[in-house]
Design an enzyme around this catalytic site. Sequence first.
Site, mmCIF file in Angstrom:
data_model
loop_
_atom_site.group_PDB
_atom_site.id
_atom_site.type_symbol
_atom_site.label_atom_id
_atom_site.label_comp_id
_atom_site.label_asym_id
_atom_site.label_seq_id
_atom_site.Cartn_x
_atom_site.Cartn_y
_atom_site.Cartn_z
ATOM 1 N N HIS A 169 0.864 -1.204 0.000
ATOM 2 C CA HIS A 169 0.000 0.000 0.000
ATOM 3 C C HIS A 169 0.891 1.242 0.000
ATOM 4 C CE1 HIS A 169 -3.714 2.267 1.715
ATOM 5 N NE2 HIS A 169 -2.820 3.170 1.346
ATOM 6 N N HIS A 203 1.465 5.410 -1.860
ATOM 7 C CA HIS A 203 1.059 6.515 -2.734
ATOM 8 C C HIS A 203 2.306 7.113 -3.364
ATOM 9 C CE1 HIS A 203 -3.005 6.571 -0.935
ATOM 10 N NE2 HIS A 203 -2.359 6.178 0.142
ATOM 11 N N HIS A 220 -10.401 1.251 2.118
ATOM 12 C CA HIS A 220 -10.173 2.271 3.148
ATOM 13 C C HIS A 220 -11.374 2.176 4.080
ATOM 14 C CE1 HIS A 220 -8.709 6.169 4.856
ATOM 15 N NE2 HIS A 220 -9.941 6.107 5.327
ATOM 16 N N HIS A 274 -4.408 -0.346 6.090
ATOM 17 C CA HIS A 274 -3.897 0.502 7.186
ATOM 18 C C HIS A 274 -4.781 0.477 8.436
ATOM 19 C CE1 HIS A 274 -6.799 3.184 5.377
ATOM 20 N NE2 HIS A 274 -5.978 3.762 4.513
ATOM 21 N N ASP A 305 1.556 2.752 3.470
ATOM 22 C CA ASP A 305 0.696 3.924 3.300
ATOM 23 C C ASP A 305 1.536 5.200 3.294
ATOM 24 O OD1 ASP A 305 -1.582 5.403 2.841
ATOM 25 O OD2 ASP A 305 -2.174 5.481 4.950
HETATM 26 N N1 LIG Z 1 -3.487 7.852 4.666
HETATM 27 C C1 LIG Z 1 -3.632 9.144 4.496
HETATM 28 O O1 LIG Z 1 -3.760 9.880 5.473
HETATM 29 N N2 LIG Z 1 -3.631 9.715 3.266
HETATM 30 C C2 LIG Z 1 -3.603 9.043 2.005
HETATM 31 C C3 LIG Z 1 -4.930 8.446 1.617
HETATM 32 C C4 LIG Z 1 -5.265 7.169 2.360
HETATM 33 O O2 LIG Z 1 -4.532 6.182 2.273
HETATM 34 O O3 LIG Z 1 -6.309 7.118 3.038
HETATM 35 C C5 LIG Z 1 -3.173 10.052 0.929
HETATM 36 O O4 LIG Z 1 -3.364 9.765 -0.261
HETATM 37 O O5 LIG Z 1 -2.637 11.098 1.283
HETATM 38 ZN ZN LIG Z 2 -3.124 5.151 1.644
HETATM 39 ZN ZN LIG Z 3 -6.766 5.083 3.097
#
Ligand SMILES: NC(=O)N[C@@H](CC(=O)O)C(=O)O
Ligand SMILES: [Zn+2]
Ligand SMILES: [Zn+2]
Length: 347
Positions: free
Chosen positions: A16, A18, A138, A176, A249
């Site tokens: 996971h 981003h 999520h 998460h 995450d």
């Molecule tokens: N975890 C977070 O607080 N933010 C994540 C989005 C997510 O995974 O929910 C993001 O894309 O910034």
């Molecule tokens: Zn995330």
């Molecule tokens: Zn998330």
Amino acid sequence: MTSKQTLTITRPDDWHVHLRDGAVLVDTVRDISRYMGRAIIMPNLVPPATCTQSALAYRERILAAKPNGQFEPLMVLYLTDNTSAEEIRAAQASGHIVAAKLYPAGATTNSDSGVTDVENIYPILEVMQEVGMLLLVHGEVTDSSIDIFDREKVFIDTKLRKVVDAFPKLKIVLEHITTQDAVEFVESAPDNVAATITAHHLLYNRNHMLAGGIRPHYYCLPILKRNTHQQALLRAATSGSKKFFLGTDSAPHAKDKKEAACGCAGAYTAHAAIELYAEAFEEAGALDKLEGFASHFGADFYGLPRNTDTITLEKSSWQVPESYPLGDTQVVPIKAGASIDWQVVAE
Ligand SMILES: NC(=O)N[C@@H](CC(=O)O)C(=O)O
Ligand SMILES: [Zn+2]
Ligand SMILES: [Zn+2]
């Protein structure tokens, strides 16, 4: 002279993460590909990757930003109320999209196009179950009357239990997780249900974010909970259960978007992902459990082969910079300006 303690494990994967898009990809992809074999790439871009074509185009941009060496991005389709069965079949047929992501609309960063009620997509979940595509979740309700610290538990009780009952063959990853409730739910669910756990939810609780001053770089969703929940997550991650595996995450936001009157949710950990997990596992006296969690159980759950090569960590302290470049901005990482006890010495 005593030699330094080392730990060699199968190359880990991040289930996971981003990476964002555009100019920042060179930075995010460099960090995540340093020693991760594969990563599940979250599709919450602006606009989100809601179709096969956009997910595959995004994959090409990630590959173009990748330094030489191993690293395979595994793509994810962003589910909306309008996702079609054909789209799921096309995604599955592409060979590069392994999962679809349920963002309850409004639950987190860039989730506005998400699903307004999970029951709207039951016909799509049926198709995913049939073709063997994973559902990533999520897990928070968005009802403004529900306390933010309760949103994960309420989601599990009012939404997720029903999905699990209705789709006994659908592989589901509750992403998460942040509560003892989520740990207990996943433990008692059938084998087709698993969860990822972040390093920051293992290392911190809400006191780190709120006691003695408000610290926006600890603000992420689902929000850090009280210490008892942190302990439950540590027990789950170090239990040796195959249902819990690594998902950082890591979610970069520019410094000024975090240090603001209304700051963005997300913590950056890709600069030191396995090193942070190693600290948490060592603190729990369970370094021997790190390899399963980081390198075996995720691949097993996804039905993918485990990586066959290794990385080596050494116990030696290093200082994290105050910030890292993120395209033409800066990102403040977790442990900015502080030291981390572990270092990857062979990747
Ligand atoms: N975890 C977070 O607080 N933010 C994540 C989005 C997510 O995974 O929910 C993001 O894309 O910034
Ligand atoms: Zn995330
Ligand atoms: Zn998330």
